[in-house]
Scaffold this motif. Structure first.
Motif, PDB file in Angstrom:
ATOM      1  N   SER A 149      50.235  25.595 -18.483  1.00 24.49           N
ATOM      2  CA  SER A 149      51.487  24.987 -18.029  1.00 24.49           C
ATOM      3  C   SER A 149      51.809  23.778 -18.892  1.00 24.49           C
ATOM      4  CB  SER A 149      51.374  24.572 -16.565  1.00 24.49           C
ATOM      5  OG  SER A 149      50.439  23.543 -16.437  1.00 24.49           O
ATOM      6  N   MET A 150      53.092  23.523 -19.001  1.00 23.69           N
ATOM      7  CA  MET A 150      53.539  22.389 -19.813  1.00 23.69           C
ATOM      8  C   MET A 150      53.714  21.167 -18.925  1.00 23.69           C
ATOM      9  SD  MET A 150      56.073  24.092 -22.606  1.00 23.69           S
ATOM     10  CE  MET A 150      56.556  22.504 -23.104  1.00 23.69           C
ATOM     11  N   SER A 151      53.383  20.035 -19.461  1.00 21.51           N
ATOM     12  CA  SER A 151      53.550  18.786 -18.738  1.00 21.51           C
ATOM     13  C   SER A 151      55.019  18.379 -18.730  1.00 21.51           C
ATOM     14  CB  SER A 151      52.728  17.691 -19.413  1.00 21.51           C
ATOM     15  OG  SER A 151      53.016  16.444 -18.837  1.00 21.51           O
ATOM     16  N   ALA A 152      55.401  17.682 -17.671  1.00 22.27           N
ATOM     17  CA  ALA A 152      56.772  17.169 -17.585  1.00 22.27           C
ATOM     18  C   ALA A 152      56.947  15.921 -18.431  1.00 22.27           C
ATOM     19  CB  ALA A 152      57.135  16.875 -16.136  1.00 22.27           C
ATOM     20  N   TRP A 153      55.839  15.340 -18.882  1.00 21.26           N
ATOM     21  CA  TRP A 153      55.916  14.144 -19.719  1.00 21.26           C
ATOM     22  C   TRP A 153      56.278  14.511 -21.138  1.00 21.26           C
ATOM     23  CZ3 TRP A 153      51.231  10.340 -19.001  1.00 21.26           C
ATOM     24  CH2 TRP A 153      51.483   9.527 -17.902  1.00 21.26           C
ATOM     25  N   ARG A 154      57.160  13.743 -21.727  1.00 17.23           N
ATOM     26  CA  ARG A 154      57.428  13.848 -23.164  1.00 17.23           C
ATOM     27  C   ARG A 154      56.482  12.877 -23.859  1.00 17.23           C
ATOM     28  NH1 ARG A 154      62.499  13.061 -20.769  1.00 17.23           N
ATOM     29  NH2 ARG A 154      62.384  10.924 -21.516  1.00 17.23           N
ATOM     30  N   ALA A 155      56.257  13.083 -25.120  1.00 18.44           N
ATOM     31  CA  ALA A 155      55.309  12.239 -25.857  1.00 18.44           C
ATOM     32  C   ALA A 155      55.682  10.759 -25.764  1.00 18.44           C
ATOM     33  CB  ALA A 155      55.237  12.677 -27.311  1.00 18.44           C
ATOM     34  N   ASN A 156      56.965  10.443 -25.875  1.00 15.51           N
ATOM     35  CA  ASN A 156      57.354   9.034 -25.820  1.00 15.51           C
ATOM     36  C   ASN A 156      57.186   8.446 -24.417  1.00 15.51           C
ATOM     37  OD1 ASN A 156      59.549  10.343 -24.694  1.00 15.51           O
ATOM     38  ND2 ASN A 156      61.071   9.235 -25.871  1.00 15.51           N
ATOM     39  N   ASP A 157      57.206   9.282 -23.381  1.00 14.38           N
ATOM     40  CA  ASP A 157      56.944   8.798 -22.023  1.00 14.38           C
ATOM     41  C   ASP A 157      55.488   8.363 -21.881  1.00 14.38           C
ATOM     42  OD1 ASP A 157      59.552   9.306 -21.221  1.00 14.38           O
ATOM     43  OD2 ASP A 157      59.069  11.266 -20.374  1.00 14.38           O
ATOM     44  N   VAL A 158      54.595   9.104 -22.499  1.00 15.01           N
ATOM     45  CA  VAL A 158      53.180   8.763 -22.459  1.00 15.01           C
ATOM     46  C   VAL A 158      52.956   7.432 -23.171  1.00 15.01           C
ATOM     47  CG1 VAL A 158      50.869   9.453 -23.203  1.00 15.01           C
ATOM     48  CG2 VAL A 158      52.455  11.165 -22.299  1.00 15.01           C
ATOM     49  N   VAL A 159      53.609   7.253 -24.309  1.00 14.94           N
ATOM     50  CA  VAL A 159      53.487   6.007 -25.057  1.00 14.94           C
ATOM     51  C   VAL A 159      54.007   4.845 -24.216  1.00 14.94           C
ATOM     52  CG1 VAL A 159      54.291   4.748 -27.098  1.00 14.94           C
ATOM     53  CG2 VAL A 159      53.564   7.138 -27.309  1.00 14.94           C
ATOM     54  N   ALA A 160      55.131   5.027 -23.548  1.00 15.27           N
ATOM     55  CA  ALA A 160      55.710   3.970 -22.711  1.00 15.27           C
ATOM     56  C   ALA A 160      54.782   3.645 -21.540  1.00 15.27           C
ATOM     57  CB  ALA A 160      57.086   4.394 -22.198  1.00 15.27           C
TER      58      ALA A 160
ATOM     59  N   ARG B 140      50.683  -0.026 -19.112  1.00 11.02           N
ATOM     60  CA  ARG B 140      49.317  -0.301 -18.637  1.00 11.02           C
ATOM     61  C   ARG B 140      48.646  -1.380 -19.472  1.00 11.02           C
ATOM     62  NH1 ARG B 140      45.853   4.907 -17.926  1.00 11.02           N
ATOM     63  NH2 ARG B 140      44.369   3.209 -17.814  1.00 11.02           N
ATOM     64  N   GLU B 141      48.859  -1.359 -20.779  1.00 12.92           N
ATOM     65  CA  GLU B 141      48.288  -2.388 -21.649  1.00 12.92           C
ATOM     66  C   GLU B 141      48.902  -3.755 -21.340  1.00 12.92           C
ATOM     67  OE1 GLU B 141      45.930  -4.383 -24.074  1.00 12.92           O
ATOM     68  OE2 GLU B 141      45.686  -2.262 -23.595  1.00 12.92           O
TER      69      GLU B 141
ATOM     70  N   ALA C 205      62.514   4.956 -16.163  1.00 14.52           N
ATOM     71  CA  ALA C 205      63.197   3.700 -15.847  1.00 14.52           C
ATOM     72  C   ALA C 205      62.265   2.765 -15.074  1.00 14.52           C
ATOM     73  CB  ALA C 205      64.477   3.960 -15.064  1.00 14.52           C
ATOM     74  N   ALA C 206      61.489   3.304 -14.152  1.00 10.65           N
ATOM     75  CA  ALA C 206      60.554   2.482 -13.371  1.00 10.65           C
ATOM     76  C   ALA C 206      59.432   1.949 -14.255  1.00 10.65           C
ATOM     77  CB  ALA C 206      59.980   3.291 -12.211  1.00 10.65           C
ATOM     78  N   VAL C 207      58.935   2.779 -15.150  1.00 13.22           N
ATOM     79  CA  VAL C 207      57.891   2.358 -16.083  1.00 13.22           C
ATOM     80  C   VAL C 207      58.416   1.236 -16.973  1.00 13.22           C
ATOM     81  CG1 VAL C 207      56.487   3.086 -18.063  1.00 13.22           C
ATOM     82  CG2 VAL C 207      56.634   4.542 -16.043  1.00 13.22           C
TER      83      VAL C 207
END
Length: 83
Positions: free
Chosen positions: A2-13, A18-19, A62-64
């Protein structure tokens, strides 16, 4: 597979948010060690930051981004760089 709903730039954001949280917690604890913030207030703030990170919906960009903006502002304030 299955594919994740996250796009690569969402993971980076999300990782950047978190950092930023880790950095603010470190700043809060450093300021408490210096005596600029009461230990109990620092502990409460650190716990609140952690709670906010765990509660943010990682799929809501937007929340992130909003939490990251708040964290960046607090980091600037703690560092004496607020404008």
């Amino acid at each position: 597979m299955s594919m994740s709903a996250w796009r690569a730039n969402d993971v980076v954001a999300y990782d950047a948010m978190r950092e930023a949280a880790n950095s603010v917690v470190a700043l809060v604890l450093r300021r408490a060690a210096e005596g600029a913030i009461e230990q109990s207030a620092a502990g409460t703030e650190a716990a609140s930051i952690r709670r906010d990170v765990f509660q943010v919906d990682g799929y809501d960009r937007a929340a992130v981004d909003a939490l990251r903006d708040c964290l960046d502002a607090r980091a600037a304030e703690l560092s004496g760089n607020s404008t």
